[in-house]
Scaffold this active site. Sequence first.
Site, PDB file in Angstrom:
ATOM      1  N   SER A  49       0.830  -1.205   0.000  1.00 30.84           N
ATOM      2  CA  SER A  49       0.000   0.000   0.000  1.00 30.84           C
ATOM      3  C   SER A  49       0.865   1.256   0.000  1.00 30.84           C
ATOM      4  O   SER A  49       1.979   1.260   0.556  1.00 30.84           O
ATOM      5  CB  SER A  49      -0.874  -0.026   1.257  1.00 30.84           C
ATOM      6  OG  SER A  49      -1.440   1.226   1.498  1.00 30.84           O
ATOM      7  N   TYR A  53      -2.111  -1.686  11.088  1.00 31.24           N
ATOM      8  CA  TYR A  53      -2.358  -2.193   9.734  1.00 31.24           C
ATOM      9  C   TYR A  53      -1.235  -1.756   8.794  1.00 31.24           C
ATOM     10  O   TYR A  53      -0.632  -2.562   8.085  1.00 31.24           O
ATOM     11  CB  TYR A  53      -3.715  -1.693   9.214  1.00 31.24           C
ATOM     12  CG  TYR A  53      -3.825  -1.747   7.715  1.00 31.24           C
ATOM     13  CD1 TYR A  53      -4.067  -2.964   7.079  1.00 31.24           C
ATOM     14  CD2 TYR A  53      -3.629  -0.619   6.922  1.00 31.24           C
ATOM     15  CE1 TYR A  53      -4.121  -3.034   5.689  1.00 31.24           C
ATOM     16  CE2 TYR A  53      -3.685  -0.676   5.548  1.00 31.24           C
ATOM     17  CZ  TYR A  53      -3.932  -1.887   4.939  1.00 31.24           C
ATOM     18  OH  TYR A  53      -3.971  -1.956   3.577  1.00 31.24           O
ATOM     19  N   LYS A  81       2.023  -3.878   6.631  1.00 31.59           N
ATOM     20  CA  LYS A  81       2.444  -3.789   5.218  1.00 31.59           C
ATOM     21  C   LYS A  81       3.952  -3.558   5.140  1.00 31.59           C
ATOM     22  O   LYS A  81       4.651  -4.191   4.347  1.00 31.59           O
ATOM     23  CB  LYS A  81       1.687  -2.670   4.490  1.00 31.59           C
ATOM     24  CG  LYS A  81       0.198  -2.941   4.327  1.00 31.59           C
ATOM     25  CD  LYS A  81      -0.064  -4.115   3.387  1.00 31.59           C
ATOM     26  CE  LYS A  81      -1.520  -4.497   3.296  1.00 31.59           C
ATOM     27  NZ  LYS A  81      -1.760  -5.809   2.695  1.00 31.59           N
TER      28      LYS A  81
END
Length: 344
Positions: free
Chosen positions: A127, A152, A156
């Site tokens: 992302s 979160y 990544k």
Amino acid sequence: MKEKILVTGGTGYIGSHTVVELQNAGYDVVIVDNLSNSSADVVDNIEAVSGIRPAFEKIDCLDYAGLEGVFAKYQGIKAIIHFAASKAVGESVQKPLLYYRNNIGSLINLLELMPKYGVEGIVFSSSCTVYGQPDVLPVTEKAPIKKAESPYGNTKQINEEIIQDTVASGSPISAILLRYFNPIGAHPTALLGELPNGVPQNLVPYIVQTAIGIREKLSIFGNDYNTPDGTCIRDYINVVDLAKAHVVAIARILEKKQKAKVEVFNIGTGRGLSVLELVQAFEKSTGVKLNYQIAPRRAGDIEKVWADPSLANNELGWKADTPIEDTLLSAWKWQLHLREKGIQ
Ligand code: UFG
């Protein structure tokens, strides 16, 4: 012979669109999904769109033995696209261990199993969140990684590092990390799309639910940012364009065209749109007037980010070319389809 690709999270939003594009390109797809945020009906819808039923196994990627059973059952899996992950930013702040366990444990299981079953490569769903607020826009892959804003986002970053370290250690695999900007829209057939759980956190699901009357009005989070109209700017990319980036990444791995064992690409349009511009584009393309208000800023939001996608354009020969109006119309048609089916 068709090459076999394992797609984890293949019944999810981006996963399901990618399965269809893989099938359109002639690949044989095996889906693994624990259905924690999707439904088995999606397999029927994939078949309705592509005309081919993908193999489907309801397995959690944290289940090492279950996952190994998939590699043993479907011999000859050549590459993996790994989507399966928990993805709600707010929830990750409340339940960090759930996010670290799910998102990191799943990848480790796959990376351990890949050499054992001769799997050549992995495409990882990363992302633009790894850039935080970039100092220079548009952002290139060379921009520094900023401290993650949420567990979160941290998963990544950590997963990118885990892949880099694994390849550096001599694992006989290669990888492509795709850093997505903001995926939106739905399949033009309106048979596949995003199905948010509860109140949508993301902008376009909230817009379409407001337009159809499920939500009373959209709150635009802040109009005092340092942008031309004061609202935040993002790079909104059509989900089918995004799905196609995965297909070219898989071909690049299998055709051994990579310039490094781990490659990183920004997957965006290169165009930034403000929240207000997106709302106006939605109204223009659908003819539906949207009820909205300006609300306070949302904690953790980045002011502005959009991609420099030239590396992906030049190296992958891929470009996001769907006009934003078509993309927003596809999201609206998907919402109308959900209403017709009595789902939402
Ligand atoms: N927004 C609103 N109202 C809403 C929802 C969103 O104004 O009801 C605004 C946000 O403030 C933001 C823009 O719309 O300016 C886009 O918000 P989204 O939630 O749709 O997307 P984000 O850019 O916040 O999220 C993306 C990715 C995540 C990632 C996150 C990191 O979708 O995967 O960036 O910040 F984690």
